[in-house]
Design a protein around this motif. Structure first.
Motif, PDB file in Angstrom:
ATOM      1  N   ARG A 223       0.825  -1.225   0.000  1.00 20.36           N
ATOM      2  CA  ARG A 223       0.000   0.000   0.000  1.00 20.36           C
ATOM      3  C   ARG A 223       0.849   1.261   0.000  1.00 20.36           C
ATOM      4  O   ARG A 223       0.332   2.365   0.114  1.00 20.36           O
ATOM      5  CB  ARG A 223      -0.944  -0.019   1.196  1.00 20.36           C
ATOM      6  CG  ARG A 223      -1.959  -1.142   1.088  1.00 20.36           C
ATOM      7  CD  ARG A 223      -3.042  -1.006   2.130  1.00 20.36           C
ATOM      8  NE  ARG A 223      -4.016  -2.066   1.963  1.00 20.36           N
ATOM      9  CZ  ARG A 223      -4.344  -2.925   2.907  1.00 20.36           C
ATOM     10  NH1 ARG A 223      -3.806  -2.832   4.097  1.00 20.36           N
ATOM     11  NH2 ARG A 223      -5.230  -3.855   2.683  1.00 20.36           N
ATOM     12  N   LYS A 224       2.162   1.093  -0.055  1.00 22.58           N
ATOM     13  CA  LYS A 224       3.108   2.209  -0.118  1.00 22.58           C
ATOM     14  C   LYS A 224       2.899   3.214   1.010  1.00 22.58           C
ATOM     15  O   LYS A 224       2.621   4.386   0.792  1.00 22.58           O
ATOM     16  CB  LYS A 224       3.037   2.903  -1.477  1.00 22.58           C
ATOM     17  CG  LYS A 224       3.394   1.980  -2.618  1.00 22.58           C
ATOM     18  CD  LYS A 224       3.395   2.701  -3.937  1.00 22.58           C
ATOM     19  CE  LYS A 224       3.815   1.745  -5.038  1.00 22.58           C
ATOM     20  NZ  LYS A 224       3.957   2.405  -6.305  1.00 22.58           N
ATOM     21  N   ARG A 225       3.047   2.726   2.246  1.00 21.62           N
ATOM     22  CA  ARG A 225       2.843   3.591   3.409  1.00 21.62           C
ATOM     23  C   ARG A 225       3.631   3.084   4.599  1.00 21.62           C
ATOM     24  O   ARG A 225       4.114   1.954   4.610  1.00 21.62           O
ATOM     25  CB  ARG A 225       1.355   3.646   3.760  1.00 21.62           C
ATOM     26  CG  ARG A 225       0.821   2.282   4.161  1.00 21.62           C
ATOM     27  CD  ARG A 225      -0.658   2.275   4.392  1.00 21.62           C
ATOM     28  NE  ARG A 225      -1.064   0.924   4.795  1.00 21.62           N
ATOM     29  CZ  ARG A 225      -2.191   0.657   5.408  1.00 21.62           C
ATOM     30  NH1 ARG A 225      -3.045   1.625   5.660  1.00 21.62           N
ATOM     31  NH2 ARG A 225      -2.491  -0.562   5.746  1.00 21.62           N
ATOM     32  N   LEU A 226       3.766   3.944   5.596  1.00 24.33           N
ATOM     33  CA  LEU A 226       4.329   3.565   6.893  1.00 24.33           C
ATOM     34  C   LEU A 226       3.163   3.271   7.825  1.00 24.33           C
ATOM     35  O   LEU A 226       2.152   3.981   7.801  1.00 24.33           O
ATOM     36  CB  LEU A 226       5.149   4.700   7.493  1.00 24.33           C
ATOM     37  CG  LEU A 226       6.602   4.811   7.109  1.00 24.33           C
ATOM     38  CD1 LEU A 226       7.236   6.000   7.823  1.00 24.33           C
ATOM     39  CD2 LEU A 226       7.371   3.553   7.415  1.00 24.33           C
ATOM     40  N   LEU A 227       3.312   2.251   8.651  1.00 27.76           N
ATOM     41  CA  LEU A 227       2.251   1.848   9.554  1.00 27.76           C
ATOM     42  C   LEU A 227       2.795   1.793  10.973  1.00 27.76           C
ATOM     43  O   LEU A 227       3.829   1.179  11.225  1.00 27.76           O
ATOM     44  CB  LEU A 227       1.719   0.471   9.137  1.00 27.76           C
ATOM     45  CG  LEU A 227       0.618  -0.140   9.963  1.00 27.76           C
ATOM     46  CD1 LEU A 227      -0.667   0.669   9.815  1.00 27.76           C
ATOM     47  CD2 LEU A 227       0.381  -1.581   9.531  1.00 27.76           C
TER      48      LEU A 227
END
Length: 157
Positions: free
Chosen positions: A84-88
């Protein structure tokens, strides 16, 4: 900042004052291609991610882009979601959304170079002591010859 899960240390750019110092010989940083990276010191810096401020001790070194390394991600419970091309954030389940506008930061994967395995098999090719000045014979004593016939169809240097 570049989020680099392959970097063991988070690294920030040196100031002019930092560069005037003698490089720190106790911290041996090496780039992916095997060349050494000069480091100077460590500094605690404050950054904001996902609406939260973090204070982290960054290694100050000669890099083009500041790196947020695996040390920071692991300590603060942050995961890189490549799908999802994100930091979590694992504690709050908040995420840094993908970039919505051109030029905004994004998370992407770096695909291995098609010659990556070959370069890993022969790391000695990148030894600094083997580098040569243009027009001088190679220090390693290896010469390559390609026998051809006829006129070249294209020449590129």
């Amino acid at each position: 900042m570049l989020v680099d899960t392959g970097a063991m240390h988070s690294i920030f750019l040196p100031s002019g004052k930092d560069r005037s110092r003698k490089p720190d010989e106790t911290t041996a940083l090496v780039a992916a291609n095997g060349t050494p990276i000069h480091s100077y010191c460590t500094k605690s810096l404050e950054i904001s991610i996902l609406g939260r401020n973090y204070v982290w001790k960054f290694t100050i070194a000669d890099v083009r882009i500041p790196l947020l390394g695996a040390d920071f991600l692991a300590q603060n419970g942050l995961l890189v979601d490549l799908g999802r091309k994100r930091l979590l954030n694992t504690g709050t389940c908040r995420s840094l959304p993908p970039a919505a506008s051109p030029g905004a930061p994004t998370i992407c994967t770096v695909t291995p170079h098609k010659y990556g395995n070959l370069l890993q098999e022969f790391p000695e090719v990148f030894k600094l002591e083997l580098r040569q000045a243009a027009g001088t014979p190679p220090k390693h004593g290896i010469f390559h010859h390609i026998t051809t016939t006829g006129s070249p169809t294209h020449v590129k240097f």
